[in-house]
Write an enzyme that holds these catalytic residues in place. Structure first.
Site, PDB file in Angstrom:
ATOM      1  N   ASP A  36       0.490  -5.044   2.657  1.00 39.10           N
ATOM      2  CA  ASP A  36       0.228  -3.804   3.386  1.00 39.10           C
ATOM      3  C   ASP A  36      -1.055  -3.938   4.194  1.00 39.10           C
ATOM      4  O   ASP A  36      -2.117  -4.267   3.642  1.00 39.10           O
ATOM      5  CB  ASP A  36       0.085  -2.629   2.413  1.00 39.10           C
ATOM      6  CG  ASP A  36       1.413  -2.228   1.796  1.00 39.10           C
ATOM      7  OD1 ASP A  36       2.314  -1.844   2.559  1.00 39.10           O
ATOM      8  OD2 ASP A  36       1.543  -2.304   0.564  1.00 39.10           O
ATOM      9  N   PHE A 145      -0.515   5.297   0.386  1.00 41.02           N
ATOM     10  CA  PHE A 145      -1.094   5.252  -0.956  1.00 41.02           C
ATOM     11  C   PHE A 145       0.003   4.954  -1.973  1.00 41.02           C
ATOM     12  O   PHE A 145       1.148   5.379  -1.800  1.00 41.02           O
ATOM     13  CB  PHE A 145      -1.755   6.586  -1.316  1.00 41.02           C
ATOM     14  CG  PHE A 145      -2.958   6.923  -0.480  1.00 41.02           C
ATOM     15  CD1 PHE A 145      -4.221   6.512  -0.874  1.00 41.02           C
ATOM     16  CD2 PHE A 145      -2.821   7.640   0.698  1.00 41.02           C
ATOM     17  CE1 PHE A 145      -5.333   6.817  -0.098  1.00 41.02           C
ATOM     18  CE2 PHE A 145      -3.925   7.949   1.485  1.00 41.02           C
ATOM     19  CZ  PHE A 145      -5.183   7.545   1.086  1.00 41.02           C
ATOM     20  N   ALA A 146      -0.374   4.251  -3.033  1.00 37.50           N
ATOM     21  CA  ALA A 146       0.558   4.044  -4.138  1.00 37.50           C
ATOM     22  C   ALA A 146       0.705   5.342  -4.921  1.00 37.50           C
ATOM     23  O   ALA A 146      -0.172   6.203  -4.911  1.00 37.50           O
ATOM     24  CB  ALA A 146       0.056   2.931  -5.055  1.00 37.50           C
ATOM     25  N   ASP A 177      10.876   0.593   0.241  1.00 35.63           N
ATOM     26  CA  ASP A 177       9.485   0.521  -0.176  1.00 35.63           C
ATOM     27  C   ASP A 177       9.038   1.885  -0.691  1.00 35.63           C
ATOM     28  O   ASP A 177       8.981   2.848   0.064  1.00 35.63           O
ATOM     29  CB  ASP A 177       8.618   0.097   1.020  1.00 35.63           C
ATOM     30  CG  ASP A 177       7.149  -0.068   0.665  1.00 35.63           C
ATOM     31  OD1 ASP A 177       6.796   0.085  -0.524  1.00 35.63           O
ATOM     32  OD2 ASP A 177       6.358  -0.352   1.582  1.00 35.63           O
ATOM     33  N   GLY A 178       8.740   1.951  -2.004  1.00 40.24           N
ATOM     34  CA  GLY A 178       8.164   3.166  -2.527  1.00 40.24           C
ATOM     35  C   GLY A 178       8.718   3.599  -3.871  1.00 40.24           C
ATOM     36  O   GLY A 178       9.905   3.886  -3.999  1.00 40.24           O
ATOM     37  N   SER A 179       7.883   3.607  -4.895  1.00 39.04           N
ATOM     38  CA  SER A 179       8.217   4.127  -6.214  1.00 39.04           C
ATOM     39  C   SER A 179       9.425   3.421  -6.826  1.00 39.04           C
ATOM     40  O   SER A 179      10.340   4.046  -7.350  1.00 39.04           O
ATOM     41  CB  SER A 179       8.460   5.637  -6.143  1.00 39.04           C
ATOM     42  OG  SER A 179       8.327   6.248  -7.396  1.00 39.04           O
TER      43      SER A 179
END
Length: 237
Positions: A36, A145-146, A177-179
Protein backbone atom coordinates in the site's frame (compact mmCIF):
# COMPACT_ATOMS: atom_id res chain seq x y z
CA UNK A 1 -13.85 -29.85 -7.37
CA UNK A 2 -10.70 -27.73 -7.02
CA UNK A 3 -10.14 -24.01 -7.17
CA UNK A 4 -6.87 -22.21 -7.72
CA UNK A 5 -6.70 -18.92 -5.84
CA UNK A 6 -3.90 -16.55 -4.95
CA UNK A 7 -2.95 -15.11 -1.57
CA UNK A 8 -1.31 -11.70 -1.24
CA UNK A 9 -0.40 -10.51 2.28
CA UNK A 10 -0.70 -6.79 2.88
CA UNK A 11 2.71 -5.79 4.20
CA UNK A 12 1.32 -2.57 5.67
CA UNK A 13 -0.21 -4.76 8.38
CA UNK A 14 2.75 -7.01 9.13
CA UNK A 15 4.70 -6.80 12.38
CA UNK A 16 7.60 -4.57 11.35
CA UNK A 17 9.66 -5.63 14.37
CA UNK A 18 9.59 -9.12 12.80
CA UNK A 19 9.98 -7.94 9.20
CA UNK A 20 12.65 -10.39 8.05
CA UNK A 21 11.24 -13.34 9.97
CA UNK A 22 7.74 -12.94 8.55
CA UNK A 23 8.86 -12.31 4.96
CA UNK A 24 11.14 -15.36 4.93
CA UNK A 25 8.36 -17.55 6.34
CA UNK A 26 5.82 -16.35 3.75
CA UNK A 27 8.11 -16.43 0.71
CA UNK A 28 7.27 -20.01 -0.28
CA UNK A 29 3.61 -19.82 0.73
CA UNK A 30 2.12 -16.80 -1.03
CA UNK A 31 1.69 -15.68 -4.62
CA UNK A 32 2.53 -12.00 -4.21
CA UNK A 33 2.98 -9.21 -1.67
CA UNK A 34 0.57 -6.28 -1.49
CA UNK A 35 2.26 -2.91 -0.99
CA UNK A 36 0.00 0.00 0.00
CA UNK A 37 1.37 3.38 -1.05
CA UNK A 38 -0.59 6.32 0.40
CA UNK A 39 0.31 9.99 0.05
CA UNK A 40 -1.74 11.49 2.88
CA UNK A 41 -3.99 13.32 0.38
CA UNK A 42 -6.00 10.71 -1.51
CA UNK A 43 -6.52 9.06 1.88
CA UNK A 44 -5.62 10.59 5.28
CA UNK A 45 -2.73 8.22 5.91
CA UNK A 46 0.86 7.75 4.74
CA UNK A 47 2.34 4.27 4.25
CA UNK A 48 5.15 2.40 2.49
CA UNK A 49 7.01 3.50 -0.64
CA UNK A 50 9.06 2.28 -3.61
CA UNK A 51 12.02 2.24 -1.18
CA UNK A 52 10.16 -0.34 0.91
CA UNK A 53 9.81 -2.55 -2.18
CA UNK A 54 13.57 -2.42 -2.65
CA UNK A 55 14.09 -3.55 0.95
CA UNK A 56 11.71 -6.50 0.58
CA UNK A 57 13.51 -7.54 -2.60
CA UNK A 58 16.68 -8.07 -0.61
CA UNK A 59 15.09 -11.11 1.05
CA UNK A 60 12.35 -12.12 -1.39
CA UNK A 61 11.75 -12.82 -5.05
CA UNK A 62 7.97 -13.04 -4.62
CA UNK A 63 6.17 -10.69 -7.08
CA UNK A 64 5.04 -7.39 -5.59
CA UNK A 65 1.86 -5.49 -6.30
CA UNK A 66 1.65 -1.79 -5.47
CA UNK A 67 -1.76 -0.38 -4.53
CA UNK A 68 -1.61 3.36 -5.13
CA UNK A 69 -3.79 5.61 -3.01
CA UNK A 70 -2.40 8.89 -4.30
CA UNK A 71 -3.60 12.05 -6.04
CA UNK A 72 -0.73 12.15 -8.56
CA UNK A 73 -0.51 8.68 -10.10
CA UNK A 74 1.85 9.82 -12.86
CA UNK A 75 4.64 10.57 -10.38
CA UNK A 76 4.23 7.29 -8.49
CA UNK A 77 3.93 5.14 -11.59
CA UNK A 78 7.31 6.44 -12.73
CA UNK A 79 8.87 5.67 -9.34
CA UNK A 80 7.45 2.14 -9.33
CA UNK A 81 8.62 1.48 -12.86
CA UNK A 82 12.11 2.48 -11.74
CA UNK A 83 12.08 -0.24 -9.05
CA UNK A 84 10.40 -2.70 -11.43
CA UNK A 85 7.34 -3.34 -9.27
CA UNK A 86 5.58 -6.32 -10.88
CA UNK A 87 2.05 -4.91 -10.60
CA UNK A 88 1.15 -1.22 -10.49
CA UNK A 89 -2.48 -0.67 -9.52
CA UNK A 90 -3.90 2.84 -9.77
CA UNK A 91 -7.01 4.40 -8.21
CA UNK A 92 -9.67 4.69 -10.90
CA UNK A 93 -10.93 7.92 -9.33
CA UNK A 94 -7.87 10.02 -10.33
CA UNK A 95 -6.71 8.69 -13.71
CA UNK A 96 -9.15 10.50 -15.99
CA UNK A 97 -7.07 12.01 -18.81
CA UNK A 98 -3.96 9.93 -18.13
CA UNK A 99 -5.25 6.35 -17.84
CA UNK A 100 -4.25 5.09 -21.29
CA UNK A 101 -0.89 6.82 -21.12
CA UNK A 102 -0.06 5.27 -17.74
CA UNK A 103 -1.28 1.79 -18.66
CA UNK A 104 0.84 1.90 -21.84
CA UNK A 105 3.83 3.19 -19.87
CA UNK A 106 3.54 0.29 -17.42
CA UNK A 107 3.17 -2.27 -20.18
CA UNK A 108 6.07 -0.79 -22.18
CA UNK A 109 8.25 -1.38 -19.11
CA UNK A 110 7.27 -5.07 -19.14
CA UNK A 111 5.11 -4.74 -16.01
CA UNK A 112 1.42 -5.31 -15.29
CA UNK A 113 -1.20 -2.59 -14.92
CA UNK A 114 -4.21 -2.63 -12.63
CA UNK A 115 -7.00 -0.38 -11.43
CA UNK A 116 -8.55 -0.16 -7.98
CA UNK A 117 -12.23 0.59 -7.40
CA UNK A 118 -13.14 2.27 -4.13
CA UNK A 119 -16.57 1.36 -2.73
CA UNK A 120 -18.38 4.34 -4.26
CA UNK A 121 -16.97 3.73 -7.77
CA UNK A 122 -18.80 1.41 -10.17
CA UNK A 123 -17.29 -1.14 -12.53
CA UNK A 124 -18.62 1.02 -15.39
CA UNK A 125 -15.86 3.54 -14.64
CA UNK A 126 -13.36 1.05 -16.08
CA UNK A 127 -15.26 0.45 -19.32
CA UNK A 128 -12.94 2.49 -21.62
CA UNK A 129 -9.85 0.41 -20.78
CA UNK A 130 -11.06 -2.79 -19.12
CA UNK A 131 -9.81 -4.79 -22.09
CA UNK A 132 -6.18 -3.78 -21.49
CA UNK A 133 -6.00 -4.18 -17.72
CA UNK A 134 -4.14 -7.04 -16.07
CA UNK A 135 -5.90 -6.74 -12.71
CA UNK A 136 -8.90 -5.07 -11.09
CA UNK A 137 -8.93 -4.65 -7.32
CA UNK A 138 -12.26 -4.31 -5.53
CA UNK A 139 -12.14 -2.52 -2.19
CA UNK A 140 -14.53 -4.17 0.25
CA UNK A 141 -13.80 -1.50 2.87
CA UNK A 142 -13.20 2.24 2.81
CA UNK A 143 -9.53 2.72 1.84
CA UNK A 144 -6.72 4.16 3.89
CA UNK A 145 -6.74 2.30 7.21
CA UNK A 146 -6.80 -1.30 8.39
CA UNK A 147 -9.83 -2.51 10.33
CA UNK A 148 -12.59 -0.73 8.41
CA UNK A 149 -16.16 -2.07 8.21
CA UNK A 150 -16.70 -4.81 5.62
CA UNK A 151 -19.08 -3.73 2.83
CA UNK A 152 -20.93 -6.84 1.71
CA UNK A 153 -22.53 -5.16 -1.30
CA UNK A 154 -19.09 -4.72 -2.92
CA UNK A 155 -19.01 -8.46 -3.61
CA UNK A 156 -21.47 -7.87 -6.45
CA UNK A 157 -18.65 -6.10 -8.32
CA UNK A 158 -16.57 -9.28 -8.21
CA UNK A 159 -19.44 -11.23 -9.76
CA UNK A 160 -19.94 -8.51 -12.39
CA UNK A 161 -16.25 -8.50 -13.31
CA UNK A 162 -16.17 -12.28 -13.61
CA UNK A 163 -19.20 -12.23 -15.93
CA UNK A 164 -17.68 -9.49 -18.09
CA UNK A 165 -14.42 -11.41 -18.35
CA UNK A 166 -16.18 -14.54 -19.51
CA UNK A 167 -18.43 -12.70 -21.97
CA UNK A 168 -15.78 -10.43 -23.48
CA UNK A 169 -12.70 -12.62 -23.23
CA UNK A 170 -10.85 -10.10 -21.03
CA UNK A 171 -7.68 -11.27 -19.28
CA UNK A 172 -7.62 -9.27 -16.03
CA UNK A 173 -7.45 -10.98 -12.66
CA UNK A 174 -9.94 -10.04 -9.96
CA UNK A 175 -8.60 -9.09 -6.55
CA UNK A 176 -10.41 -8.16 -3.35
CA UNK A 177 -8.98 -6.01 -0.60
CA UNK A 178 -10.44 -5.44 2.84
CA UNK A 179 -11.35 -7.34 6.01
CA UNK A 180 -10.37 -10.78 4.71
CA UNK A 181 -10.84 -12.89 7.80
CA UNK A 182 -12.84 -15.69 9.44
CA UNK A 183 -15.99 -13.59 9.61
CA UNK A 184 -16.05 -13.07 5.85
CA UNK A 185 -14.26 -16.08 4.33
CA UNK A 186 -17.51 -17.78 3.28
CA UNK A 187 -18.92 -14.65 1.63
CA UNK A 188 -15.66 -14.01 -0.17
CA UNK A 189 -15.28 -17.60 -1.30
CA UNK A 190 -18.79 -17.54 -2.75
CA UNK A 191 -17.94 -14.36 -4.70
CA UNK A 192 -14.79 -16.17 -5.93
CA UNK A 193 -12.12 -13.53 -6.61
CA UNK A 194 -8.81 -14.72 -8.04
CA UNK A 195 -6.64 -12.95 -5.45
CA UNK A 196 -7.26 -12.40 -1.73
CA UNK A 197 -5.46 -9.61 0.11
CA UNK A 198 -4.93 -10.77 3.69
CA UNK A 199 -3.94 -8.38 6.45
CA UNK A 200 -3.99 -7.92 10.20
CA UNK A 201 -7.38 -9.44 11.03
CA UNK A 202 -6.94 -12.43 8.73
CA UNK A 203 -3.26 -13.23 9.25
CA UNK A 204 -0.71 -11.01 10.95
CA UNK A 205 -2.80 -10.21 14.02
CA UNK A 206 -4.04 -13.71 14.79
CA UNK A 207 -1.14 -14.70 17.08
CA UNK A 208 2.31 -13.43 18.02
CA UNK A 209 4.00 -15.97 15.74
CA UNK A 210 3.72 -15.93 11.94
CA UNK A 211 3.74 -19.74 11.61
CA UNK A 212 0.95 -20.08 14.15
CA UNK A 213 -0.97 -17.25 12.51
CA UNK A 214 -0.64 -18.92 9.10
CA UNK A 215 -1.89 -22.24 10.43
CA UNK A 216 -4.84 -20.55 12.12
CA UNK A 217 -5.72 -18.67 8.93
CA UNK A 218 -5.68 -21.90 6.91
CA UNK A 219 -7.82 -23.69 9.52
CA UNK A 220 -10.35 -20.85 9.57
CA UNK A 221 -10.56 -20.78 5.76
CA UNK A 222 -11.15 -24.52 5.61
CA UNK A 223 -13.74 -24.42 8.38
CA UNK A 224 -15.71 -21.54 6.88
CA UNK A 225 -15.59 -22.44 3.18
CA UNK A 226 -15.41 -26.22 2.95
CA UNK A 227 -12.29 -25.99 0.80
CA UNK A 228 -9.06 -27.66 1.85
CA UNK A 229 -5.78 -25.78 1.64
CA UNK A 230 -3.03 -27.60 -0.27
CA UNK A 231 -0.16 -25.38 -1.40
CA UNK A 232 -2.42 -22.77 -2.95
CA UNK A 233 -4.95 -25.19 -4.43
CA UNK A 234 -8.26 -25.26 -2.60
CA UNK A 235 -10.13 -28.55 -3.04
CA UNK A 236 -13.75 -28.98 -2.02
CA UNK A 237 -14.19 -31.60 0.68
Amino acid sequence: MSRQIQLSPSLMTMNLDKFKEEIIFLNDKVNSYHIDIMDGHFVPNITLSPWFIEQVRKISDVPMSAHLMVTNPTFWVEQLINVKCDWICMPAEVVNGVAFRLIDQIHDAGLKAGMVLNPETSVDALAPYLDILDKVTIMTVDPGFAGQRFLTEMLDKITQLRQLREEKGYHYEIEMDGSTNKKHWKLLSDANPDIYIIGHSGLFGLTDDIASSWNQMVAEYEEETGFQFDNGVYKHN
